[in-house]
Design an enzyme around this catalytic site. Structure first.
Site, PDB file in Angstrom:
ATOM      1  N   PRO A   1       0.778  -1.170   0.003  1.00 49.15           N
ATOM      2  CA  PRO A   1       0.105   0.134   0.006  1.00 49.15           C
ATOM      3  C   PRO A   1       0.821   1.140   0.023  1.00 49.15           C
ATOM      4  O   PRO A   1       1.606   1.251   0.436  1.00 49.15           O
ATOM      5  CB  PRO A   1      -0.808  -0.188   1.333  1.00 49.15           C
ATOM      6  CG  PRO A   1      -0.869  -1.510   1.466  1.00 49.15           C
ATOM      7  CD  PRO A   1       0.644  -2.032   1.074  1.00 49.15           C
ATOM      8  N   GLU A   2       0.487   2.450  -0.796  1.00 47.38           N
ATOM      9  CA  GLU A   2       1.027   3.305  -0.852  1.00 47.38           C
ATOM     10  C   GLU A   2       0.375   4.421   0.189  1.00 47.38           C
ATOM     11  O   GLU A   2      -0.428   4.075   0.815  1.00 47.38           O
ATOM     12  CB  GLU A   2       1.366   4.035  -2.226  1.00 47.38           C
ATOM     13  CG  GLU A   2       2.021   3.166  -3.067  1.00 47.38           C
ATOM     14  CD  GLU A   2       2.566   4.185  -4.221  1.00 47.38           C
ATOM     15  OE1 GLU A   2       2.604   5.099  -4.189  1.00 47.38           O
ATOM     16  OE2 GLU A   2       2.780   3.417  -5.360  1.00 47.38           O
TER      17      GLU A   2
END
Length: 298
Positions: A2-3
């Site tokens: 996940p960013e």
């Protein structure tokens, strides 16, 4: 992994449930995830009230009333699931493209909370176990190994062209590589670097130092790039994250930002910029895929 916008979406989904709640019991169902849990982790957080949920780069920070802070990282497949006593449904805060894990065999941490909603369980599920949790005093957080070398946040006012000029000066390193360096910008990942460079019309192969003049001042393209970075992150957060792999929002729906990517994962497709007849290409930089339009990104 996940960013930053996905992690921020998770934080915003969890905050209404967790902030102000009392941790009445903490179940830690295994000795480790990616790293071992700190000694007495469960004991240290039980009977503590959660003052706030915050974020630094891609880390979630659970701030407790005794000045301890729980540091949580989702890794590749981690997610939090919220189960309220009055409901049989579970919500998974975040914004993930494929359903996040709900197999109870992978429920590794269960926080039993007492909030103004009544009893609530917040469950950390992680099939691949690449996530981790740590805990430490708030006063030493900045010097923690996870944080002490992090650069400025892409959402903060301190990220401006003058700051980036100081980090870009005399660098022969390509722009893509410099922007992925967490010591330069904290939490900026591969997807949004590609998107920001496209918005700024800059080649990912361009030497970073070329955006700084001989006196160390930002050239006009660096001002545009700075604005593009801030805008693409803001847009992604507003849309609920990139909705890439494994992400689901609090209400179970998918986000929409993945449908508006201009270059990321669009190899062979026409460039979305009006008036550009280029085609999106994929190249590899430092083992990572880079998507760009060679016609309008120079």
């Amino acid at each position: 992994m996940p960013e930053l916008p996905e992690v921020e979406t998770v934080r915003r989904g969890l905050a209404p449930v967790m902030e102000g709640a009392l941790i009445t019991r903490a179940e830690v169902r295994r000795a480790d995830l990616r790293f071992p849990f700190p000694p007495d982790f469960a004991h240290r957080i039980e009977n503590r009230r959660i003052l706030a949920l915050s974020r630094r780069a891609k880390y979630l920070l659970i701030e407790l009333d005794n000045d301890d802070v729980v540091i949580a990282h989702l890794g590749m497949s981690g997610s939090f699931r919220v189960v309220e006593a009055a409901s049989t449904d579970a919500e998974t805060p975040g914004d993930f493209h494929h359903p996040r894990g709900k197999d109870e065999r992978h429920d590794h941490v269960v926080l039993h909370l007492l909030s103004d909603r009544g009893p609530v369980q917040v469950i950390y599920n992680d099939p691949r176990r690449f996530g981790f949790m740590d805990i430490g005093p708030r006063e030493t957080l900045a010097s923690h190994a996870f944080f002490r070398q992090l650069g400025e946040e892409p959402t903060g006012n301190r990220l401006d062209a003058a700051y980036l000029a100081g980090r870009f000066a005399d660098k022969a390193q390509p722009l893509k590589s410099t922007l992925l360096d967490q010591r330069v910008i904290a939490g900026l990942g591969n997807i949004y670097v590609c998107e920001a460079l496209w918005r700024a019309r800059l080649s990912p192969l361009k030497a970073s130092g070329k955006l700084v003049d001989a006196k160390g001042r930002p050239r006009a393209p660096l001002v545009v790039l700075t604005e593009a970075i801030r805008a693409v992150i803001a847009d992604a957060i507003a849309a609920g994250g990139s909705s890439l792999r494994d992400h689901i929002q609090t209400d179970g729906s998918l986000g929409y930002f993945q449908h508006t990517f201009a270059v990321y994962d669009r190899e062979g497709k026409p460039c979305a910029r009006p008036g550009c007849d280029g085609t999106i290409a994929r190249i590899t930089q430092a083992g990572r895929s880079t998507f760009h339009c060679a016609s309008c990104q120079v």
